[in-house]
Design an enzyme around this catalytic site. Sequence first.
Site, PDB file in Angstrom:
ATOM      1  N   GLY A 310       0.806  -1.224   0.000  1.00 32.81           N
ATOM      2  CA  GLY A 310       0.000   0.000   0.000  1.00 32.81           C
ATOM      3  C   GLY A 310       0.837   1.271   0.000  1.00 32.81           C
ATOM      4  O   GLY A 310       1.964   1.306   0.516  1.00 32.81           O
ATOM      5  N   SER A 311       0.252   2.323  -0.583  1.00 32.48           N
ATOM      6  CA  SER A 311       0.980   3.590  -0.726  1.00 32.48           C
ATOM      7  C   SER A 311       1.311   4.219   0.622  1.00 32.48           C
ATOM      8  O   SER A 311       2.300   4.937   0.732  1.00 32.48           O
ATOM      9  CB  SER A 311       0.126   4.562  -1.536  1.00 32.48           C
ATOM     10  N   CYS A 313       1.637   2.370   3.420  1.00 31.70           N
ATOM     11  CA  CYS A 313       2.124   1.286   4.278  1.00 31.70           C
ATOM     12  C   CYS A 313       3.604   1.432   4.571  1.00 31.70           C
ATOM     13  O   CYS A 313       4.379   1.705   3.647  1.00 31.70           O
ATOM     14  CB  CYS A 313       2.021  -0.058   3.568  1.00 31.70           C
ATOM     15  N   ASP A 346      -5.077  -6.285  -3.084  1.00 37.42           N
ATOM     16  CA  ASP A 346      -5.310  -5.099  -2.255  1.00 37.42           C
ATOM     17  C   ASP A 346      -4.015  -4.309  -2.034  1.00 37.42           C
ATOM     18  O   ASP A 346      -3.116  -4.768  -1.346  1.00 37.42           O
ATOM     19  CB  ASP A 346      -5.898  -5.577  -0.910  1.00 37.42           C
ATOM     20  N   GLY A 347      -3.938  -3.125  -2.624  1.00 40.76           N
ATOM     21  CA  GLY A 347      -2.847  -2.198  -2.315  1.00 40.76           C
ATOM     22  C   GLY A 347      -1.801  -2.084  -3.411  1.00 40.76           C
ATOM     23  O   GLY A 347      -1.561  -3.016  -4.183  1.00 40.76           O
ATOM     24  N   SER A 370      -5.457   4.759  -2.205  1.00 37.94           N
ATOM     25  CA  SER A 370      -4.946   6.080  -2.586  1.00 37.94           C
ATOM     26  C   SER A 370      -5.611   6.609  -3.863  1.00 37.94           C
ATOM     27  O   SER A 370      -5.833   7.796  -3.995  1.00 37.94           O
ATOM     28  CB  SER A 370      -3.427   6.046  -2.747  1.00 37.94           C
ATOM     29  N   ARG A 394      -4.651   8.520   5.158  1.00 38.96           N
ATOM     30  CA  ARG A 394      -3.736   7.944   6.142  1.00 38.96           C
ATOM     31  C   ARG A 394      -3.878   6.423   6.224  1.00 38.96           C
ATOM     32  O   ARG A 394      -4.952   5.866   5.987  1.00 38.96           O
ATOM     33  CB  ARG A 394      -3.977   8.550   7.524  1.00 38.96           C
ATOM     34  N   MET A 396      -4.242   2.805   7.948  1.00 42.39           N
ATOM     35  CA  MET A 396      -4.996   2.374   9.127  1.00 42.39           C
ATOM     36  C   MET A 396      -4.049   1.935  10.238  1.00 42.39           C
ATOM     37  O   MET A 396      -4.459   1.735  11.370  1.00 42.39           O
ATOM     38  CB  MET A 396      -5.975   1.251   8.754  1.00 42.39           C
ATOM     39  N   ARG A 409      -5.766  -4.564  13.916  1.00 45.93           N
ATOM     40  CA  ARG A 409      -5.484  -5.009  12.546  1.00 45.93           C
ATOM     41  C   ARG A 409      -4.043  -5.495  12.489  1.00 45.93           C
ATOM     42  O   ARG A 409      -3.681  -6.345  11.705  1.00 45.93           O
ATOM     43  CB  ARG A 409      -5.690  -3.823  11.596  1.00 45.93           C
ATOM     44  N   GLU A 424       2.558   1.120  11.465  1.00 52.10           N
ATOM     45  CA  GLU A 424       2.986   0.481  10.207  1.00 52.10           C
ATOM     46  C   GLU A 424       2.391   1.246   9.027  1.00 52.10           C
ATOM     47  O   GLU A 424       2.093   0.678   7.975  1.00 52.10           O
ATOM     48  CB  GLU A 424       2.556  -0.989  10.182  1.00 52.10           C
TER      49      GLU A 424
HETATM   50  P1  XMP Z   1      -3.168   1.801  -1.692  1.00 51.61           P
HETATM   51  O1  XMP Z   1      -1.834   1.558  -2.287  1.00 51.61           O
HETATM   52  O2  XMP Z   1      -4.291   1.587  -2.651  1.00 51.61           O
HETATM   53  O3  XMP Z   1      -3.310   0.696  -0.540  1.00 51.61           O
HETATM   54  O4  XMP Z   1      -3.243   3.147  -1.042  1.00 51.61           O
HETATM   55  C1  XMP Z   1      -4.470   0.540   0.252  1.00 51.61           C
HETATM   56  C2  XMP Z   1      -4.336  -0.691   1.129  1.00 51.61           C
HETATM   57  O5  XMP Z   1      -3.232  -0.551   2.047  1.00 51.61           O
HETATM   58  C3  XMP Z   1      -3.480  -1.325   3.220  1.00 51.61           C
HETATM   59  N1  XMP Z   1      -3.265  -0.459   4.373  1.00 51.61           N
HETATM   60  C4  XMP Z   1      -2.156  -0.463   5.128  1.00 51.61           C
HETATM   61  N2  XMP Z   1      -1.071  -1.266   5.103  1.00 51.61           N
HETATM   62  N3  XMP Z   1      -0.134  -0.030   6.881  1.00 51.61           N
HETATM   63  C5  XMP Z   1      -0.073  -1.065   6.011  1.00 51.61           C
HETATM   64  O6  XMP Z   1       0.902  -1.800   6.026  1.00 51.61           O
HETATM   65  C6  XMP Z   1      -1.199   0.812   6.970  1.00 51.61           C
HETATM   66  O7  XMP Z   1      -1.218   1.734   7.783  1.00 51.61           O
HETATM   67  C7  XMP Z   1      -2.259   0.574   6.060  1.00 51.61           C
HETATM   68  N4  XMP Z   1      -3.467   1.172   5.874  1.00 51.61           N
HETATM   69  C8  XMP Z   1      -4.036   0.517   4.832  1.00 51.61           C
HETATM   70  C9  XMP Z   1      -4.906  -1.819   3.136  1.00 51.61           C
HETATM   71  O8  XMP Z   1      -4.861  -3.175   2.768  1.00 51.61           O
HETATM   72  C10 XMP Z   1      -5.515  -0.940   2.054  1.00 51.61           C
HETATM   73  O9  XMP Z   1      -6.611  -1.535   1.414  1.00 51.61           O
END
Ligand code: XMP
Length: 497
Positions: A310-311, A313, A346-347, A370, A394, A396, A409, A424
């Site tokens: 994830g962006s 993450c 996902d991500g 994102s 932001r 999660m 989570r 994270e």
């Molecule tokens: P994108 O790249 O689309 O990713 O912005 C969204 C996905 O990222 C995950 N997610 C997280 N992973 N730390 C992580 O490692 C975080 O704080 C976090 N928040 C979201 C989640 O699977 C989401 O759908």
Amino acid sequence: MANDSHRDGQFSEKLRVPEALTFDDVLLRPKESHVEPDDADVSTYVSRNVELNVPILSAAMDTVTESRMAIEMARQGGLGVLHRNMDVDVMVDEIEEVKRADELIIRDVVTANPDQTVREVDAMMERRGVSGAPVTGDDGRVLGIISGTDIRPYLEVGESDEVREAMTDEVITASEEVTAREALELMYEHKIERVPVVDDGNHLTGLVTMQGVLQRREYTDAARDEDGRLRCGVAVGPFETDRAVAADEADADVVFIDCAHAHNRNVIEGAREIKESVDADVVVGNIGTREAAEDIVDFADGLKVGIGPGSICTTRVVSGSGMPQITAIAQVADVANEYDVPVIADGGIRYSGDAIKAIAAGADAVMLGSYFAGTDEAPGRVITIDGKKYKQYRGMGSVGAMKSGDGDRYLKDEPDTEEEYVPEGVEAAKPYTGTLESELHQLVGGMQSGMGYVGAETIPAFKERSEFVRVSSAGQQESHAHDVMITDEAPNYSPGE
Ligand code: XMP
């Protein structure tokens, strides 16, 4: 000497490691095609029993998906997954809001009482945002109907008169079985805009409005349940059976077990318990390996893939663990395909090309955060920095999000002080991008182009037919706009995003 080099570690088994790839490492190999992009059918399954016309989900994040986003995602044919940084009763309200949004028969009907004054009813209709109301007696029977047109002359000369004076008492009603077509015919024939729905005893049970019928017709690709209501996904923690049951009772279509590392014995046990407690489909994630898929695929209705792409993450740099997303998807899909269980990537998706590469690697649908965080439908307001518009986005697992929800989570206990959080994810902002509809148009259009280059008319055919080539870093540079200064922003591309 030979022994020495052995001791240097050159031949250590530990370093005999497999390669793992992500989006920029691969491209789709173009193939002979008879498919025009606009004809490519992108419908898919997101879980065993839930089909979508558009293979896209919005992420369960508190800066991405609440009811407004979920409603628009479903209207456009995808699925919004409500985040879980909210109390269970708020979550239930949010699900109900999605389910009610495009209902043919409105259940939460604003009614007037025959003894009210015209002025009172006018104020009530204004407050509730409606332009007409059925008039019902104390026993719930329909006595009449009152609209802005009926009221207007009274406001000039008789605003203290009772509703019974001003209402139309010959009411055209319909039964519970009414269809959209029949309702429109009644409205056309009698030149009316709303038809109360009644039972055999003429008690009010709902209302069909012209605006409601026309709105439904506008969204021909919408994701709807058997009763014609919009579909809604919702995230729950792996140990939150109560939340999952409440979501199920509120008629959520898909429950997403939302965990950063679902290949954990306790998480799997929790997910199994939830699966046994609900009727809705249960998607389990996130995972990123073949072994994880093998341990979950027997009971899950869908598998969600993504360990750290994830962006927002920072999981991979904080924990040193993760799996580049194309390899992760391919490994999970190898297992899931055998069981006919859908896979959601996902991500990490920045461009439409990434999304269709995820499908080529074996996913049935993609989830993005994102990409949608800058839209009107994402929660939060637009902020301006140096004259440019942004919306907050932001992770999660960021300190801010963990503080306002449960950080489980990431399978961590709630700390006593803010300094003790081990986040994270980061807190960031995304450029404001306008409507979700226009973002989705670009995303889906790009994915259809990919299907055209590969020559596949459907998602299953595309998964079968697509092949990757490996790209060098020189190849990656060549892929992006290069050696030019961009003068006009493209709606689907910004370099270095
Ligand atoms: P994108 O790249 O689309 O990713 O912005 C969204 C996905 O990222 C995950 N997610 C997280 N992973 N730390 C992580 O490692 C975080 O704080 C976090 N928040 C979201 C989640 O699977 C989401 O759908």
